[in-house]
Scaffold this motif. Structure first.
Motif, short mmCIF file in Angstrom:
data_model
loop_
_atom_site.label_atom_id
_atom_site.label_comp_id
_atom_site.label_asym_id
_atom_site.label_seq_id
_atom_site.Cartn_x
_atom_site.Cartn_y
_atom_site.Cartn_z
N ASN A 281 -3.13 8.30 -3.38
CA ASN A 281 -3.54 7.33 -2.38
C ASN A 281 -5.07 7.27 -2.36
O ASN A 281 -5.72 8.25 -2.04
CB ASN A 281 -3.00 7.74 -1.01
CG ASN A 281 -3.28 6.72 0.06
OD1 ASN A 281 -4.21 5.93 -0.03
ND2 ASN A 281 -2.46 6.73 1.10
N VAL B 216 -2.21 -1.44 -7.33
CA VAL B 216 -0.82 -1.90 -7.32
C VAL B 216 -0.74 -3.31 -7.90
O VAL B 216 0.13 -3.60 -8.74
CB VAL B 216 -0.22 -1.85 -5.90
CG1 VAL B 216 1.15 -2.50 -5.86
CG2 VAL B 216 -0.12 -0.40 -5.41
N HIS C 148 0.87 -1.18 0.00
CA HIS C 148 0.00 0.00 0.00
C HIS C 148 0.90 1.22 0.00
O HIS C 148 1.91 1.26 0.70
CB HIS C 148 -0.91 0.00 1.23
CG HIS C 148 -1.95 1.07 1.16
ND1 HIS C 148 -1.66 2.38 1.46
CD2 HIS C 148 -3.25 1.03 0.79
CE1 HIS C 148 -2.76 3.10 1.28
NE2 HIS C 148 -3.74 2.30 0.88
N LEU C 149 0.55 2.23 -0.77
CA LEU C 149 1.52 3.29 -1.01
C LEU C 149 1.65 4.36 0.05
O LEU C 149 2.69 4.95 0.20
CB LEU C 149 1.27 3.94 -2.37
CG LEU C 149 -0.15 4.36 -2.71
CD1 LEU C 149 -0.40 5.77 -2.31
CD2 LEU C 149 -0.37 4.15 -4.18
N THR D 245 -6.33 1.18 -3.27
CA THR D 245 -4.97 1.38 -3.79
C THR D 245 -4.24 0.07 -4.00
O THR D 245 -3.54 -0.11 -5.00
CB THR D 245 -4.18 2.29 -2.83
OG1 THR D 245 -4.87 3.52 -2.69
CG2 THR D 245 -2.78 2.57 -3.35
N VAL D 246 -4.36 -0.87 -3.07
CA VAL D 246 -3.64 -2.14 -3.18
C VAL D 246 -4.04 -2.88 -4.44
O VAL D 246 -3.19 -3.50 -5.11
CB VAL D 246 -3.89 -3.01 -1.93
CG1 VAL D 246 -3.37 -4.41 -2.12
CG2 VAL D 246 -3.23 -2.38 -0.71
N THR E 261 4.09 0.35 -6.80
CA THR E 261 3.49 1.21 -5.79
C THR E 261 3.74 2.68 -6.11
O THR E 261 2.84 3.52 -6.05
CB THR E 261 4.06 0.86 -4.40
OG1 THR E 261 3.74 -0.51 -4.12
CG2 THR E 261 3.45 1.74 -3.32
N LEU F 162 9.80 -1.10 -5.48
CA LEU F 162 8.54 -0.43 -5.19
C LEU F 162 8.00 0.29 -6.43
O LEU F 162 7.20 1.21 -6.32
CB LEU F 162 8.71 0.55 -4.02
CG LEU F 162 9.05 -0.10 -2.67
CD1 LEU F 162 9.29 0.95 -1.61
CD2 LEU F 162 7.96 -1.07 -2.23
#
Length: 199
Positions: free
Chosen positions: A144, A153, A111-112, A149-150, A135, A132
């Protein structure tokens, strides 16, 4: 909150494994616009929040018995472990301690948070800069978006290896790190995922 997505994935995994043929759809939508405030010269938190967070939606399907002729799994979910960090009422921090010496030997779907958080993760774990990438790319393109968000990614980690001619969804590596999210408490949600062959 991003930790809620991890709860949903954990429940979906249990449902899929205990109900043969089940396909669990998870849909995530974040609307941070609801927290919009007028700009403030005296409250830096307002500026930070508006510069970090955005809106987004995504979805995924979780199942335990993919049909080889029809479905193409992207990642295999191996385990999930929620961790409550004691005495962390006002903290957003946590420690990762595991029996691994080279954190760059696995791929990362993190998660960023924000640039400062990513820089700290990279520095503390001595990660190679490209670790990364997905991300940081999502942060630059979308900001965000809290829990969703995940999934953005993971989608980037699905697309980039194909463009780069790699054999698996995880940068050509077999094991993934943790999709980690932070929730109230402070709670960290850790998932270990396994990459699958793209072809």
């Amino acid at each position: 909150m991003e930790v809620a997505l991890h709860y949903a994935i954990r429940i979906a995994k249990d449902l899929a494994e205990n109900n043969k043929g089940a396909h669990i759809l998870i849909v995530v939508s974040e609307v941070t616009l609801a927290g919009m405030h007028d700009p403030s010269e005296t409250n830096i938190d307002v500026l930070v929040c508006h510069s970090l967070f955005g809106d987004g939606s995504s979805a995924l399907i979780v199942d335990a018995d993919p049909v080889a002729s029809v479905e193409k799994p992207i990642f295999e979910l191996v385990s999930i472990a929620p961790v409550l960090v004691h005495d962390s009422f006002e903290a957003i921090c946590g420690a990762i301690r595991e029996g691994i010496s080279n954190w760059s030997s696995i791929f990362w779907a993190a998660h960023l948070g924000g640039l400062a958080i990513l820089d700290q993760i990279q520095a503390k774990l001595s990660l190679e800069p490209e670790k990364l990438y997905a991300t940081r790319h999502v942060l630059g393109e979308y900001g965000n978006m809290s829990s969703v968000t995940v999934l953005f990614v993971l989608d980037e980690m699905r697309k980039k290896p194909t463009k780069d001619g790699l054999k698996t969804t995880g940068e050509g590596l077999e094991w993934a790190v943790l999709l980690f999210g932070f929730g109230l408490g402070l709670t960290n949600e850790m998932l270990v995922i396994h990459s699958v062959n793209i072809a």
